[in-house]
Design a protein around this motif. Sequence first.
Motif, PDB file in Angstrom:
ATOM      1  N   LEU A   1      -6.272   1.095   4.257  1.00  0.00           N
ATOM      2  CA  LEU A   1      -5.783   1.045   5.568  1.00  0.00           C
ATOM      3  C   LEU A   1      -5.789   2.030   6.388  1.00  0.00           C
ATOM      4  N   PHE A   2      -5.846   3.414   5.972  1.00  0.00           N
ATOM      5  CA  PHE A   2      -6.100   4.360   6.773  1.00  0.00           C
ATOM      6  C   PHE A   2      -7.556   4.509   7.229  1.00  0.00           C
ATOM      7  N   PHE A   3      -8.557   4.134   6.552  1.00  0.00           N
ATOM      8  CA  PHE A   3      -9.830   3.965   7.023  1.00  0.00           C
ATOM      9  C   PHE A   3     -10.135   2.832   7.910  1.00  0.00           C
ATOM     10  N   GLU A   4      -9.468   1.867   8.017  1.00  0.00           N
ATOM     11  CA  GLU A   4      -9.262   0.751   8.769  1.00  0.00           C
ATOM     12  C   GLU A   4      -8.689   1.147  10.081  1.00  0.00           C
ATOM     13  N   ILE A   5      -7.799   2.342   9.988  1.00  0.00           N
ATOM     14  CA  ILE A   5      -7.272   2.833  11.063  1.00  0.00           C
ATOM     15  C   ILE A   5      -6.015   1.698  11.533  1.00  0.00           C
ATOM     16  N   LYS A   6      -5.634   1.111  10.445  1.00  0.00           N
ATOM     17  CA  LYS A   6      -4.104   0.487  10.593  1.00  0.00           C
ATOM     18  C   LYS A   6      -2.999   1.296  10.001  1.00  0.00           C
ATOM     19  N   LEU A   7      -2.654   2.024  10.938  1.00  0.00           N
ATOM     20  CA  LEU A   7      -1.738   3.147  10.523  1.00  0.00           C
ATOM     21  C   LEU A   7      -0.363   2.853  10.269  1.00  0.00           C
ATOM     22  N   ARG A   8       0.066   1.795  11.031  1.00  0.00           N
ATOM     23  CA  ARG A   8       1.617   1.289  10.875  1.00  0.00           C
ATOM     24  C   ARG A   8       1.560   0.668   9.397  1.00  0.00           C
ATOM     25  N   ASP A   9       0.485  -0.163   9.089  1.00  0.00           N
ATOM     26  CA  ASP A   9       0.678  -0.614   7.610  1.00  0.00           C
ATOM     27  C   ASP A   9       0.419   0.347   6.728  1.00  0.00           C
ATOM     28  N   ALA A  10      -0.420   1.413   6.813  1.00  0.00           N
ATOM     29  CA  ALA A  10      -0.473   2.446   6.011  1.00  0.00           C
ATOM     30  C   ALA A  10       0.698   3.214   5.682  1.00  0.00           C
ATOM     31  N   LEU A  11       1.850   3.244   6.500  1.00  0.00           N
ATOM     32  CA  LEU A  11       3.026   3.930   6.430  1.00  0.00           C
ATOM     33  C   LEU A  11       3.762   2.927   5.772  1.00  0.00           C
ATOM     34  N   LYS A  12       3.742   1.665   5.916  1.00  0.00           N
ATOM     35  CA  LYS A  12       4.788   0.698   5.169  1.00  0.00           C
ATOM     36  C   LYS A  12       4.266   0.744   3.728  1.00  0.00           C
ATOM     37  N   GLU A  13       2.798   0.521   3.332  1.00  0.00           N
ATOM     38  CA  GLU A  13       2.545   0.443   2.105  1.00  0.00           C
ATOM     39  C   GLU A  13       2.699   1.856   1.398  1.00  0.00           C
ATOM     40  N   ALA A  14       2.578   2.986   2.144  1.00  0.00           N
ATOM     41  CA  ALA A  14       3.056   4.294   1.572  1.00  0.00           C
ATOM     42  C   ALA A  14       4.408   4.325   1.023  1.00  0.00           C
ATOM     43  N   MET A  15       5.329   3.764   1.904  1.00  0.00           N
ATOM     44  CA  MET A  15       6.704   3.723   1.401  1.00  0.00           C
ATOM     45  C   MET A  15       6.983   2.738   0.399  1.00  0.00           C
ATOM     46  N   GLU A  16       6.110   1.643  -0.067  1.00  0.00           N
ATOM     47  CA  GLU A  16       6.346   0.835  -1.017  1.00  0.00           C
ATOM     48  C   GLU A  16       6.136   1.661  -2.316  1.00  0.00           C
ATOM     49  N   ILE A  17       5.564   2.695  -2.399  1.00  0.00           N
ATOM     50  CA  ILE A  17       5.400   3.594  -3.512  1.00  0.00           C
ATOM     51  C   ILE A  17       6.996   4.108  -3.940  1.00  0.00           C
ATOM     52  N   ALA A  18       7.777   4.531  -2.906  1.00  0.00           N
ATOM     53  CA  ALA A  18       9.016   4.872  -3.091  1.00  0.00           C
ATOM     54  C   ALA A  18       9.772   3.616  -3.681  1.00  0.00           C
ATOM     55  N   ARG A  19       9.625   2.516  -2.889  1.00  0.00           N
ATOM     56  CA  ARG A  19      10.327   1.377  -3.609  1.00  0.00           C
ATOM     57  C   ARG A  19      10.119   1.268  -5.058  1.00  0.00           C
TER      58      ARG A  19
END
Length: 543
Positions: free
Chosen positions: A444-462
């Motif tokens: 997602l970072f390389f696709e420059i979809k940054l909001r989605d990248a943040l959402k999926e990064a937070m999924e790791i905490a979940r």
Amino acid sequence: MLSRSRHNNYTLILGVVAFRYLITSALPYVNYVPHLGHLVGCILPADVFHRFLDLKGIENIYVCGTDEHGTPTEVAAIKEHVTPKELCDKYYEIHKKAYEWFNIDFSVFGRTSGKTHHEMTQYIFRKLYENGYIFEQEIEMYYCPKCERFLPDRYIKGICPHCGEEIEGDQCDSCGHLIDHHEIIEPKCAICGTTPELKTSKHLFFDLPKLKDELKSWIKKNTHWPEYVRNWSLSLLENIKPRCITRDIIWGVSVPVEGYEDKVFYVWFDAPIGYISFTKELTRDWESWWKNEETRVVHFIGKDNIPFHTIIWPGMLIGARDGFVLPYYVKGVHYITWEGKKFSKSKGIGIFLDEVQNYPYPPDYWRYVLMSIYPENKDADFSWEVFKSRINDELVDTLGNFVYRVLSFIYRFFDGKVPQGELTEKDREVIEDVRKQIEKVESLFFEIKLRDALKEAMEIARIGNAYLNSEEPWKNKERAPAVLFVSANIVRVLSVVLWPFIPESCERIQDMLGIKERSWDKVKEFDFRGKINKPEILFKKVG
């Protein structure tokens, strides 16, 4: 033969990324104090992407600076009873300090009023002139008999002929159309309110129609752009007209043509050249960035700036015929409003960056909330309810809670030493789930979809919270070492993948872990067994 593999938008050659990135955000005008919308529209997301590339070890620079010329500055200076230079000096410092507080990691933050920029602007103009893309024409301009001056751009206000909204300048903020001065309905002088009269004035024009076919072919090839950016650009290109690039004002880059001593370049001619001139201020090897096919130029801008970055600016680069690389990606995002209303300092609507430090919230709170609502696909709305919800439910209850529970348990019951027990199938499944999530975030970072990248990064905490709750190491002493080993490594993962978004908080996590890790490519390695420092609460709830 070199072996190549495709991974989304980037090419790997023998495991090494074969290009570098030059990241820019739209140069902010110095005739205003920026607000949260300006920050999230281009400055903050560019910083997030820049930090990710740093983690990946990919060579990149983040180029930005203030846009100081043109009628916006002159008009604002007149209203504040100062000179244009005094106005620019004042607002440059306001912008610079605000971005520093938000931990924006510019490689360079320049000024278009600088000598290097003036020289570069004149250089590119001469190239266009020599290549036959500049012509002279007399045009009728509005003239204010009271102010005794011509009224270019922001000196004139009226009604947009396309949408009927109020307009000030050469582009409608409501519908995005570029407007010729004679198209404005009910024109008035922006300084004194007088109805202007028409007079002739000699000007220079950039002959964009000559480049229409080349621009069209280039835009069509950029299938990786956001669809609406590409489609809108192609639509605007169909009716492209020559653009006047000179103005009857005094504050700007002088025109190196005899007979034009009383004119300067149009601000939107010289402003994007700042991307090049600021790079030159940063490094003597600026040409290795701007005249190198291995460079991928990424522009972060608001949707109102799309025509300038997909048509006019690339047209200038093509027309110069000097080997400049064209934009690789144009991230044109939508607007953000404040509780459903447009930001307005005079009306007290919204939060402006010179006021943010008055609130009891650190930079990461703002960075996180703004990127969580980053308006990539449609307009977004910021409100205190959104702010409270994102901080309390996500930063405090999800991320902060997980980090503190894991580290405080290790600190209290294992003397601060990360234990390691025998891993079960469940442990290995969780590790694999986290590794897959890291890959998703990277893509997602390389696709420059940054909001989605943040959402999926937070999924790791979940994932970490769910794992900790199901295994209950506080109840099962035999399982505790393995569960806490896996959990501590998930904490370490989070300190890396979230660093582009909330750098201060992630550095605090790493201080607790006793590490300093800035490598994305090692983040999948679940091998952390160090001794941790005393844990502290990362985030506090917003009331």
